[in-house]
Design an enzyme around this catalytic site. Structure first.
Site, PDB file in Angstrom:
ATOM      1  N   LYS A   1       0.851  -1.191   0.000  1.00 20.56           N
ATOM      2  CA  LYS A   1       0.000   0.000   0.000  1.00 20.56           C
ATOM      3  C   LYS A   1       0.883   1.236   0.000  1.00 20.56           C
ATOM      4  O   LYS A   1       1.509   1.584   1.000  1.00 20.56           O
ATOM      5  CB  LYS A   1      -0.919   0.058   1.220  1.00 20.56           C
ATOM      6  CG  LYS A   1      -1.972   1.152   1.017  1.00 20.56           C
ATOM      7  CD  LYS A   1      -2.654   1.592   2.292  1.00 20.56           C
ATOM      8  CE  LYS A   1      -1.899   2.666   3.035  1.00 20.56           C
ATOM      9  NZ  LYS A   1      -1.708   3.923   2.294  1.00 20.56           N
TER      10      LYS A   1
ATOM     11  N   GLU B   1       9.800   1.011  10.916  1.00 18.34           N
ATOM     12  CA  GLU B   1      10.840   2.041  10.805  1.00 18.34           C
ATOM     13  C   GLU B   1      10.117   3.363  10.995  1.00 18.34           C
ATOM     14  O   GLU B   1       9.315   3.771  10.163  1.00 18.34           O
ATOM     15  CB  GLU B   1      11.527   1.933   9.443  1.00 18.34           C
ATOM     16  CG  GLU B   1      12.874   2.596   9.421  1.00 18.34           C
ATOM     17  CD  GLU B   1      12.781   4.064   9.061  1.00 18.34           C
ATOM     18  OE1 GLU B   1      12.801   4.889   9.996  1.00 18.34           O
ATOM     19  OE2 GLU B   1      12.666   4.373   7.881  1.00 18.34           O
TER      20      GLU B   1
ATOM     21  N   CYS C   1      13.379  10.572   7.785  1.00 19.64           N
ATOM     22  CA  CYS C   1      13.278  10.109   9.168  1.00 19.64           C
ATOM     23  C   CYS C   1      14.597  10.265   9.913  1.00 19.64           C
ATOM     24  O   CYS C   1      14.601  10.462  11.123  1.00 19.64           O
ATOM     25  CB  CYS C   1      12.777   8.674   9.211  1.00 19.64           C
ATOM     26  SG  CYS C   1      13.677   7.619   8.108  1.00 19.64           S
TER      27      CYS C   1
ATOM     28  N   GLU D   1       9.500  15.830  16.257  1.00 17.53           N
ATOM     29  CA  GLU D   1       9.959  15.617  14.889  1.00 17.53           C
ATOM     30  C   GLU D   1       9.239  16.644  14.004  1.00 17.53           C
ATOM     31  O   GLU D   1       8.010  16.663  13.952  1.00 17.53           O
ATOM     32  CB  GLU D   1       9.606  14.194  14.443  1.00 17.53           C
ATOM     33  CG  GLU D   1      10.172  13.859  13.087  1.00 17.53           C
ATOM     34  CD  GLU D   1       9.926  12.410  12.686  1.00 17.53           C
ATOM     35  OE1 GLU D   1       8.831  11.889  12.945  1.00 17.53           O
ATOM     36  OE2 GLU D   1      10.849  11.808  12.107  1.00 17.53           O
TER      37      GLU D   1
HETATM   38  P1  ADP Z   1       3.380  10.367   7.892  1.00 16.93           P
HETATM   39  O1  ADP Z   1       3.192  10.925   9.268  1.00 16.93           O
HETATM   40  O2  ADP Z   1       4.768  10.269   7.424  1.00 16.93           O
HETATM   41  O3  ADP Z   1       2.376  10.844   6.877  1.00 16.93           O
HETATM   42  P2  ADP Z   1       1.935   8.018   8.445  1.00 16.93           P
HETATM   43  O4  ADP Z   1       2.482   7.147   9.477  1.00 16.93           O
HETATM   44  O5  ADP Z   1       0.689   8.774   8.703  1.00 16.93           O
HETATM   45  O6  ADP Z   1       3.129   8.898   8.041  1.00 16.93           O
HETATM   46  O7  ADP Z   1       1.706   7.232   7.077  1.00 16.93           O
HETATM   47  C1  ADP Z   1       2.613   6.319   6.545  1.00 16.93           C
HETATM   48  C2  ADP Z   1       1.842   5.224   5.860  1.00 16.93           C
HETATM   49  O8  ADP Z   1       1.005   4.613   6.828  1.00 16.93           O
HETATM   50  C3  ADP Z   1       0.914   5.696   4.740  1.00 16.93           C
HETATM   51  O9  ADP Z   1       0.894   4.711   3.725  1.00 16.93           O
HETATM   52  C4  ADP Z   1      -0.427   5.768   5.445  1.00 16.93           C
HETATM   53  O10 ADP Z   1      -1.521   5.623   4.567  1.00 16.93           O
HETATM   54  C5  ADP Z   1      -0.339   4.580   6.382  1.00 16.93           C
HETATM   55  N1  ADP Z   1      -1.234   4.656   7.542  1.00 16.93           N
HETATM   56  C6  ADP Z   1      -1.714   5.759   8.173  1.00 16.93           C
HETATM   57  N2  ADP Z   1      -2.540   5.406   9.172  1.00 16.93           N
HETATM   58  C7  ADP Z   1      -2.599   4.058   9.200  1.00 16.93           C
HETATM   59  C8  ADP Z   1      -3.287   3.080  10.002  1.00 16.93           C
HETATM   60  N3  ADP Z   1      -4.081   3.432  10.996  1.00 16.93           N
HETATM   61  N4  ADP Z   1      -3.078   1.786   9.726  1.00 16.93           N
HETATM   62  C9  ADP Z   1      -2.247   1.396   8.737  1.00 16.93           C
HETATM   63  N5  ADP Z   1      -1.597   2.251   7.935  1.00 16.93           N
HETATM   64  C10 ADP Z   1      -1.762   3.565   8.155  1.00 16.93           C
END
Ligand code: ADP
Length: 495
Positions: A188, A264, A298, A395
């Site tokens: 995804k 990560e 990161c 961060e």
């Molecule tokens: P950032 O803060 O860098 O945007 P996120 O951790 O929100 O990072 O997102 C990183 C990835 O995790 C994206 O592909 C996002 O769609 C996915 N993501 C966000 N929320 C969830 C969740 N509750 N469960 C699984 N994947 C998620």
């Protein structure tokens, strides 16, 4: 860096559907979502929005592709490696197009997309292609008349959730080691940057991977992402993103089927400038550490600790240097930095900059929006930062250098470690004892000495503490993609 070609400003968008079983399909719900160009905030195109039902279909395909007797299961390891090399060839063939697509979807400077990410994607696939026929077990001399050996078997279906900051590099890092060990995957990509992963899916098909081995479903985190982390038939999950979401994913993995988890996550990495360091050189490294990809990294060196004896001079030089950095049109090869990924990220970073001012840090330069459209922020330098301030603790994921004063080794080690994170750290010094003392005492998964952001496909990467679980890259990166099976056979003689 090799000479840069001219970026394609309007790369044709070829794939926007969901990729399952080597076929392009619409989402079950019929829903789509827009992806936008951060350089102007305008929509590029609509992409099919995957949700639980689409993840279910993708997992079904991946399960089938993994089954005993499937073409992938029966394929020789060397052939698997050959397919991975073929994919790397195709990335090389199309790198001008793909790098342009990445710049369009992500906003990263074309010079970085073309000169940094494309070679990295190729390297990752070639490196792990070489491992396909080297996934070996052991024979174990146990007591008695038995023959005991181990097999390193693939884990099964791997759910790979990717963030937006290096979309194709992280796609490669999640897919290549999984394939090298014989797994199948459901990927995804981040909702902000789905396009390069979708294009890569087509190249995997062209390379000759059998249907179902790699499936790509774009969609949102709380829906499609959550469906991956909760899925009972996914055996392993690998996630790169925020610490908060990482915790949610681990909880969902525990609750559903104890799928294996590698994470990560975030960082607030200290970069220490000792008093004997060459200031001109270190200013360059320290700003590359925090400004690269607009700080959306990161491992960004987001706390610059400078010894009190050289602090004022360092701040002066850093401020002067930051003002010469070129932020602008990411397609222009002269631009060092493009826009931030999204309006949300843009506002978050501007809010943090404001909090830095309110909490008493000195804004030396930058701090403003750059230009009038898109999500550009000027390279920003703060001095007199302390860890009590938000900008010294949280961060930021933006182009904001926070320069903090320190006294001696005890002081800087304690403060470097006073964070929930432990992803990376660095020290700049001419003194070997100083370097070794710091590298052994700092809690971080990667420690650089007199350099920063140097990465290799062969070297492990991951975090201490809340920066993650497990390691990616290199031989270490393979461990999470196999299960060790111990086989004990009764024999009639002592072997
Ligand atoms: P950032 O803060 O860098 O945007 P996120 O951790 O929100 O990072 O997102 C990183 C990835 O995790 C994206 O592909 C996002 O769609 C996915 N993501 C966000 N929320 C969830 C969740 N509750 N469960 C699984 N994947 C998620």
């Amino acid at each position: 860096m090799a000479e840069l070609p001219t970026a394609i400003r309007e790369p044709e968008i070829k794939y926007t559907q969901i990729f399952i079983n080597n076929e392009w399909v619409d989402s079950v719900s019929g829903k789509t979502f827009p992806t936008i160009h951060p350089g102007n905030g305008k929509k590029i195109c609509d992409v099919q929005e995957g949700d639980k039902a689409d993840i279910d279909k993708a997992v079904e395909a991946a399960k089938k592709a993994f089954e005993f007797g499937s073409p992938w299961q029966k394929m020789d390891a060397t052939k698997k490696g050959a397919l991975m090399h073929k994919f790397a060839d195709l990335i090389e063939r199309d790198k001008l197009y793909i790098a342009s697509l990445e710049t369009l979807d992500n906003g990263m400077a074309f010079r970085d997309a073309y000169g940094g990410d494309m070679p990295m994607v190729v390297d990752i696939f070639r490196y792990y292609a070489g491992w396909t026929d080297k996934i070996q077990g052991r024979t174990v001399p146990i007591d008695g008349t038995f023959f005991c050996y181990t097999r390193h078997e693939p884990v099964g279906v791997c759910g790979q959730i990717i963030p937006w900051n290096f979309p194709l590099t992280l796609f490669a890092l999640k897919v290549a080691p999984a394939l090298a060990c014989g797994n199948t995957v459901v990927v995804k990509p981040a909702e902000q940057t789905p396009l390069s992963a979708l294009y890569a899916a087509q190249l995997l098909k062209e390379a000759g991977f059998p249907p179902g081995v790699v499936n790509v479903v774009a969609g949102y985190g709380p829906t499609a992402g959550a469906a991956i982390s909760e899925h009972p038939d996914i055996n392993k999950i690998s996630f790169t993103g925020s610490t908060e979401v990482g915790q949610r994913i681990m909880a969902a993995a525990a609750k559903s089927n104890l799928k294996r988890v590698t994470l990560e996550l975030g960082g607030k990495s200290p970069l220490v400038v000792w008093k004997d360091a060459n200031l001109d050189t270190v200013v360059e490294w320290a700003q590359q550490a925090i400004f690269f990809n607009c700080g959306q990294v990161c491992t960004a060196g987001s706390r610059t600790y400078v010894h009190e004896d050289i602090y004022d001079e360092f701040v002066k030089k850093a401020t002067a240097r930051a003002q010469t950095k070129i932020t602008g049109d990411p397609f222009d090869s002269k631009s060092e930095y493009g826009p931030l990924i999204s309006e949300e990220q843009f506002s978050k970073v501007l809010d943090l900059i404001e909090s830095g001012k309110q909490e008493g840090a000195n804004l030396e330069c930058g701090g403003q929006r750059h230009g009038t459209e898109g999500y550009f922020i000027q390279p920003t330098v703060f001095s007199n930062v302390t860890e009590k301030m938000k900008i010294g603790r949280e961060e930021i994921f933006g182009p904001v250098q926070s320069i903090i004063k320190f006294k001696d080794m005890e002081d800087v080690v304690a403060r470097a470690n006073d964070t929930k994170y432990g992803l990376a750290a660095a020290i700049f010094t001419e003194d070997i004892d100083t370097a070794l003392t710091f590298t052994s005492r700092v809690k971080a998964g990667t420690v650089w000495v007199n350099c920063y952001l140097i990465a290799s496909t062969a070297a492990p990467f991951g975090g201490f503490k809340m920066s993650g679980i497990g390691r990616e890259f290199g031989e270490y990166g393979l461990q999470a993609y196999t299960e060790v099976k111990n086989v004990i056979m009764k024999t009639s003689v002592k072997l």
